[in-house]
Enzyme design. Sequence first.
Site, PDB file in Angstrom:
ATOM      1  N   GLU A 179       0.792  -1.236   0.000  1.00  0.00           N
ATOM      2  CA  GLU A 179       0.000   0.000   0.000  1.00  0.00           C
ATOM      3  C   GLU A 179       0.824   1.284   0.000  1.00  0.00           C
ATOM      4  O   GLU A 179       0.265   2.382  -0.060  1.00  0.00           O
ATOM      5  CB  GLU A 179      -0.983  -0.036   1.164  1.00  0.00           C
ATOM      6  CG  GLU A 179      -1.859  -1.278   1.078  1.00  0.00           C
ATOM      7  CD  GLU A 179      -3.309  -1.071   1.463  1.00  0.00           C
ATOM      8  OE1 GLU A 179      -3.555  -0.251   2.359  1.00  0.00           O
ATOM      9  OE2 GLU A 179      -4.167  -1.740   0.880  1.00  0.00           O
ATOM     10  N   HIS A 220      19.388  10.970  10.462  1.00  0.00           N
ATOM     11  CA  HIS A 220      18.764  11.828  11.484  1.00  0.00           C
ATOM     12  C   HIS A 220      17.287  11.475  11.685  1.00  0.00           C
ATOM     13  O   HIS A 220      16.883  11.148  12.803  1.00  0.00           O
ATOM     14  CB  HIS A 220      18.930  13.309  11.079  1.00  0.00           C
ATOM     15  CG  HIS A 220      18.364  14.269  12.074  1.00  0.00           C
ATOM     16  ND1 HIS A 220      18.931  15.490  12.360  1.00  0.00           N
ATOM     17  CD2 HIS A 220      17.261  14.205  12.865  1.00  0.00           C
ATOM     18  CE1 HIS A 220      18.221  16.109  13.282  1.00  0.00           C
ATOM     19  NE2 HIS A 220      17.208  15.348  13.598  1.00  0.00           N
TER      20      HIS A 220
HETATM   21  O1  2HA Z   1      16.347  17.802  15.073  1.00  0.00           O
HETATM   22  O2  2HA Z   1      14.983  16.367  16.825  1.00  0.00           O
HETATM   23  O3  2HA Z   1      14.207  18.396  18.826  1.00  0.00           O
HETATM   24  C1  2HA Z   1      16.379  18.185  16.404  1.00  0.00           C
HETATM   25  C2  2HA Z   1      15.547  17.351  17.242  1.00  0.00           C
HETATM   26  C3  2HA Z   1      15.401  17.787  18.634  1.00  0.00           C
HETATM   27 ZN    ZN Z   2      15.740  15.625  14.991  1.00  0.00          ZN
END
Ligand code: 2HA
Ligand code: ZN
Length: 281
Positions: A179, A220
């Site tokens: 999906e 990240h």
């Molecule tokens: O990217 O995720 O708030 C910074 C964070 C902390």
């Molecule tokens: Zn972050």
Amino acid sequence: MGTSTLELNRDLPALEIPFIREMAEMTYHMWQLGWDERNGGNISRILDEEEVSPYLNLDGGSRVIALSFPVPELAGKIFIVTGSGKYFKNVISDPETNLGVIRVASDGEHVNVLWGFKGNALPTSELASHFMSHIERLKADPSHRVVMHTHTTNVIAMTFVHDLDEKKFTKTLWQMCTECIVVFPEGVGMLPWMVPGSAEIGRKTAEKMQSGRVVIWPHHGIFGTGSTMNETFGLIETVEKAAQVYMLAAGRGIKQAITDRDLSELAAAFGVTPAAGVLEV
Ligand code: 2HA
Ligand code: ZN
């Protein structure tokens, strides 16, 4: 001084206010998923005047915070936002310290704190990315309201082992769960690795938001946007699920796959248009 106390309905517990409760429940849920360690993650949602005015004085708030990135496009808009350095885990037990309701001043250079951010707390360190993304998504979709950033574990893992080309990354995600192509036919945007918290990463993120609702920050996390909290969470959850399947299956001798033809049949069946240049059919 009016900054941390409800201007109206002073006796109403914050968690009985729907838009505060929604943030508290969502942040707690996301923390439980393991996505928002420590102070990781941040959320902002545009609040319509009608939903705020029964609870807060729209012209109240004596605390003013200057912005280093003016946003005249958002003048007068009201947001509920998570606090800088605050933990998602803690919002539910102390919303007034960990969240704030802010209104962008008419010059777009300041925000007024209408509620919350107790103890001189500030809005999220990623406010630039949030505000600039709100500006672009509102241009693309007037019903847009929510920007959500979180450290989705498998999306982060995948950015270490998969090519970061946005089209290749999109195609792999679409291939991982049937999906996916229906949920994010426009694919995902991908930035190069950058220092977070700056106006620069905000501009780059917002540029990608012109044509899509998801932007990945390699190593990240992820930014997702949408009209409601539920829908935005669902979008991020779907990308993260695909990344999880990839991390489970990749490198283990995959024996069969969803083909490009299957994906284009799916898109046709669900009436969505896949991002151009991803499928070869
Ligand atoms: O990217 O995720 O708030 C910074 C964070 C902390
Ligand atoms: Zn972050």
